[in-house]
Write a protein that holds these residues in place. Structure first.
Motif, PDB file in Angstrom:
ATOM      1  N   GLY A   5      53.067  44.827  73.068  1.00 33.13           N
ATOM      2  CA  GLY A   5      53.523  43.440  73.048  1.00 33.13           C
ATOM      3  C   GLY A   5      54.729  43.252  73.942  1.00 33.13           C
ATOM      4  O   GLY A   5      54.908  43.984  74.911  1.00 33.13           O
ATOM      5  N   LEU A  29      55.297  30.195  70.842  1.00 38.00           N
ATOM      6  CA  LEU A  29      54.466  31.360  71.138  1.00 38.00           C
ATOM      7  C   LEU A  29      53.250  31.405  70.220  1.00 38.00           C
ATOM      8  O   LEU A  29      52.146  31.752  70.648  1.00 38.00           O
ATOM      9  N   ARG A  30      53.449  31.044  68.957  1.00 36.60           N
ATOM     10  CA  ARG A  30      52.316  31.045  68.014  1.00 36.60           C
ATOM     11  C   ARG A  30      51.289  29.997  68.426  1.00 36.60           C
ATOM     12  O   ARG A  30      50.088  30.249  68.365  1.00 36.60           O
ATOM     13  N   ARG A  34      49.967  33.714  70.264  1.00 30.73           N
ATOM     14  CA  ARG A  34      50.594  35.049  70.145  1.00 30.73           C
ATOM     15  C   ARG A  34      50.904  35.386  68.697  1.00 30.73           C
ATOM     16  O   ARG A  34      51.261  34.497  67.920  1.00 30.73           O
ATOM     17  N   GLU A  35      50.798  36.642  68.384  1.00 35.26           N
ATOM     18  CA  GLU A  35      51.284  37.125  67.087  1.00 35.26           C
ATOM     19  C   GLU A  35      52.755  37.440  67.249  1.00 35.26           C
ATOM     20  O   GLU A  35      53.134  38.252  68.113  1.00 35.26           O
ATOM     21  N   VAL A  36      53.610  36.818  66.437  1.00 45.07           N
ATOM     22  CA  VAL A  36      55.056  36.909  66.652  1.00 45.07           C
ATOM     23  C   VAL A  36      55.751  37.502  65.431  1.00 45.07           C
ATOM     24  O   VAL A  36      55.435  37.149  64.297  1.00 45.07           O
ATOM     25  N   ARG A  90      52.247  42.880  69.268  1.00 45.91           N
ATOM     26  CA  ARG A  90      52.936  41.648  68.862  1.00 45.91           C
ATOM     27  C   ARG A  90      54.119  41.342  69.785  1.00 45.91           C
ATOM     28  O   ARG A  90      54.650  42.243  70.443  1.00 45.91           O
ATOM     29  N   VAL A  91      54.532  40.068  69.760  1.00 45.90           N
ATOM     30  CA  VAL A  91      55.750  39.670  70.459  1.00 45.90           C
ATOM     31  C   VAL A  91      56.879  39.737  69.430  1.00 45.90           C
ATOM     32  O   VAL A  91      56.813  39.090  68.389  1.00 45.90           O
ATOM     33  N   LEU A 208      52.809  34.712  78.783  1.00 45.52           N
ATOM     34  CA  LEU A 208      53.135  34.585  77.352  1.00 45.52           C
ATOM     35  C   LEU A 208      53.015  33.142  76.893  1.00 45.52           C
ATOM     36  O   LEU A 208      52.554  32.864  75.797  1.00 45.52           O
TER      37      LEU A 208
END
Ligand code: T5A
Length: 210
Positions: A5, A29-30, A34-36, A90-91, A208
């Protein structure tokens, strides 16, 4: 195995708006799929949160002890949360990281840089943020925001000259590592600062955000 990530840190002085901006960036981001992971320092894992309580309300600690405690909490955070999250693709957004020790303990309190280097070497497993957003605003504005929020900790109670050294420290870090760091003018309403943050993320970490 999932692709690694991204690790983004938000840094800055008291009341700069890191927590506010971290939440807004996480939301963006979500929405972009993205998984944050939202986290903070000192803290981020149950064991590190216990050290946070000691650091912010215990003591007083002299500077080397402060650095040891911050890096002890960071070690728990890096091994227990950040590295596993990055490995899962993940981020990770962290409200403060190792630059805070450089700014507060080294620039602010005079801890030698060599001590920071040695602690970073044994603690961080070579981890460096992919991007560090340094939220910058005049010291008195940040302290006023923190005071309005209430519940000030031991660092917030230090004199303004200390906070001026911390601000200069963060700017020096950004100047020394311009590829990793971006200074964001945080002296504006939250919406405007969020747009600035998103623009930097989109430019520095293409893919991203849309
Ligand atoms: N520390 C930490 C070290 O000395 N060494 C280290 O290695 C590390 C990791 C952490 C303390 O530990 C020290 C530094 C810190 O003193 P903390 O409570 O986590 O303690 O302190 P901060 O990280 O500074 O948290 P703050 O809450 O004070 O600041 P933030 O997160 O930058 O600001 P935020 O978003 O909470 O906003 C503060 C207030 O301002 C308002 C918010 O609503 C809130 O009330 N606000 C704005 N108002 C107007 N315009 C804007 N753009 C605003 N953005 C937010």
């Amino acid at each position: 195995m999932a692709a690694r990530g991204a690790f983004i840190t938000l840094e800055g002085g008291e009341g700069a708006g890191k927590t506010t901006q971290l939440r807004r960036l996480a939301e963006r981001l979500r929405k972009a799929g993205r998984e944050v992971v939202e986290t903070r320092e000192p803290g981020g894992t149950p064991s590190a949160e216990r050290l946070r309580a000691v650091l912010l309300e215990g003591g007083p600690w002299e500077p080397v002890t402060q650095a040891l405690l911050h890096f002890a909490a960071r070690r728990e955070h890096v091994t227990g949360l950040i590295l596993p999250s990055l490995a899962a693709g993940r981020v990770v957004l962290s409200d403060r990281f190792a630059d805070s020790t450089l700014a507060y303990q080294c620039h602010g309190l005079g801890l030698p840089r060599a001590v920071w280097d040695r602690l970073a070497e044994v603690t961080l497993e070579g981890l460096r943020p992919d991007l560090t957003l340094i939220l910058d605003l005049p010291v008195e504005r940040g302290l006023a925001r923190a005071a309005a929020r209430g519940g000030n900790n031991r660092y917030e109670r230090l004199p303004e000259a200390f906070h001026a050294r911390v601000r200069a420290g963060f700017r020096a870090i950004a100047a020394a590592e311009p590829r990793r760091c971006a200074v964001v003018d945080a002296d504006a309403d939250p919406e405007t600062v969020a747009a600035r943050v998103a623009a930097v993320v989109a430019e520095r970490l293409p893919g991203l955000l849309p």
